[in-house]
Design a protein around this motif. Structure first.
Motif, PDB file in Angstrom:
ATOM      1  N   LYS A  36      -7.037   0.412  -0.083  1.00  0.00           N
ATOM      2  CA  LYS A  36      -5.583   0.598  -0.090  1.00  0.00           C
ATOM      3  C   LYS A  36      -5.194   1.502  -1.256  1.00  0.00           C
ATOM      4  CE  LYS A  36      -3.037  -2.981  -0.881  1.00  0.00           C
ATOM      5  NZ  LYS A  36      -2.189  -4.170  -0.787  1.00  0.00           N
ATOM      6  N   VAL A  40       0.690   2.402  -2.223  1.00  0.00           N
ATOM      7  CA  VAL A  40       1.182   1.448  -1.226  1.00  0.00           C
ATOM      8  C   VAL A  40       1.717   0.233  -1.983  1.00  0.00           C
ATOM      9  CG1 VAL A  40       0.545  -0.051   0.695  1.00  0.00           C
ATOM     10  CG2 VAL A  40      -0.421   2.250   0.538  1.00  0.00           C
ATOM     11  N   HIS A  45       5.399   0.415   3.390  1.00  0.00           N
ATOM     12  CA  HIS A  45       4.131   1.130   3.221  1.00  0.00           C
ATOM     13  C   HIS A  45       2.939   0.221   3.509  1.00  0.00           C
ATOM     14  CE1 HIS A  45       6.195   4.320   0.515  1.00  0.00           C
ATOM     15  NE2 HIS A  45       6.154   4.712   1.767  1.00  0.00           N
ATOM     16  N   GLU A  46       3.060  -1.041   3.167  1.00  0.00           N
ATOM     17  CA  GLU A  46       2.004  -2.012   3.443  1.00  0.00           C
ATOM     18  C   GLU A  46       1.781  -2.140   4.953  1.00  0.00           C
ATOM     19  OE1 GLU A  46      -1.013  -4.569   2.608  1.00  0.00           O
ATOM     20  OE2 GLU A  46       0.224  -3.711   1.028  1.00  0.00           O
ATOM     21  N   TYR A  49       0.073   1.047   6.189  1.00  0.00           N
ATOM     22  CA  TYR A  49      -1.342   1.033   5.794  1.00  0.00           C
ATOM     23  C   TYR A  49      -2.143   0.079   6.693  1.00  0.00           C
ATOM     24  CZ  TYR A  49      -5.533  -0.295   3.284  1.00  0.00           C
ATOM     25  OH  TYR A  49      -6.831  -0.592   2.972  1.00  0.00           O
ATOM     26  N   GLU A  50      -1.632  -1.124   6.918  1.00  0.00           N
ATOM     27  CA  GLU A  50      -2.333  -2.098   7.759  1.00  0.00           C
ATOM     28  C   GLU A  50      -2.487  -1.584   9.186  1.00  0.00           C
ATOM     29  OE1 GLU A  50      -3.914  -4.804   6.884  1.00  0.00           O
ATOM     30  OE2 GLU A  50      -3.338  -4.554   4.783  1.00  0.00           O
ATOM     31  N   VAL A  53      -5.257   1.169   9.161  1.00  0.00           N
ATOM     32  CA  VAL A  53      -6.574   0.555   9.015  1.00  0.00           C
ATOM     33  C   VAL A  53      -6.992  -0.148  10.304  1.00  0.00           C
ATOM     34  CG1 VAL A  53      -7.834  -1.279   7.801  1.00  0.00           C
ATOM     35  CG2 VAL A  53      -6.507   0.376   6.515  1.00  0.00           C
TER      36      VAL A  53
END
Length: 127
Positions: A36, A40, A45-46, A49-50, A53
């Motif tokens: 990460k 983030v 943003h989290e 990102y998740e 991924v």
């Protein structure tokens, strides 16, 4: 990912050899995914990102592969960059990507594509 897991499980259930090479586009182990980024920091943003991924791959694939002792090597893709071989649960994970060669993101160690590609080639002994 459920479809990928079902297809790979079905194929591995049919294998009668003791040394299997699995080739997949998806990243099969959490340690092989991007860490990460420090930027983030917000919930938005989290979530992004998740989501990114999750589209790259899944630890569920690595868990499935680890449950078949005949799987010795896995070649995976979906992420760019030059990554050294990694070993988890007795399986060697290889990413033969040549990396990105752009002004903003320069990952090549060699001056041209052919040299970079030749540097990334790996010969596996499957006997």
């Amino acid at each position: 990912m459920d479809r990928v897991l079902a297809q790979i499980k079905q194929a591995l259930d049919q294998v009668q050899t003791s040394n299997v090479l699995v080739i997949t586009h998806f990243v099969p182990h959490r340690q092989l995914l991007w860490p990460k980024p420090v930027r983030v920091k917000t919930p938005r943003h989290e979530r992004i990102y998740e989501m990114v991924v999750a589209m790259m791959g899944s630890q569920r694939l690595g868990d499935l592969l680890a449950s078949y002792p005949q799987v010795k090597d896995v070649i995976y893709g979906h992420i760019h960059g030059v990554h050294p071989p990694q070993i988890y649960d007795g399986i060697t994970y290889l990413n033969p990507a040549v990396g990105v060669n752009k002004p903003r993101n320069q990952e090549w160690q060699w001056p041209n594509f052919m040299q970079q590609w030749q540097h990334q080639l790996v010969v596996l002994d499957l006997t």
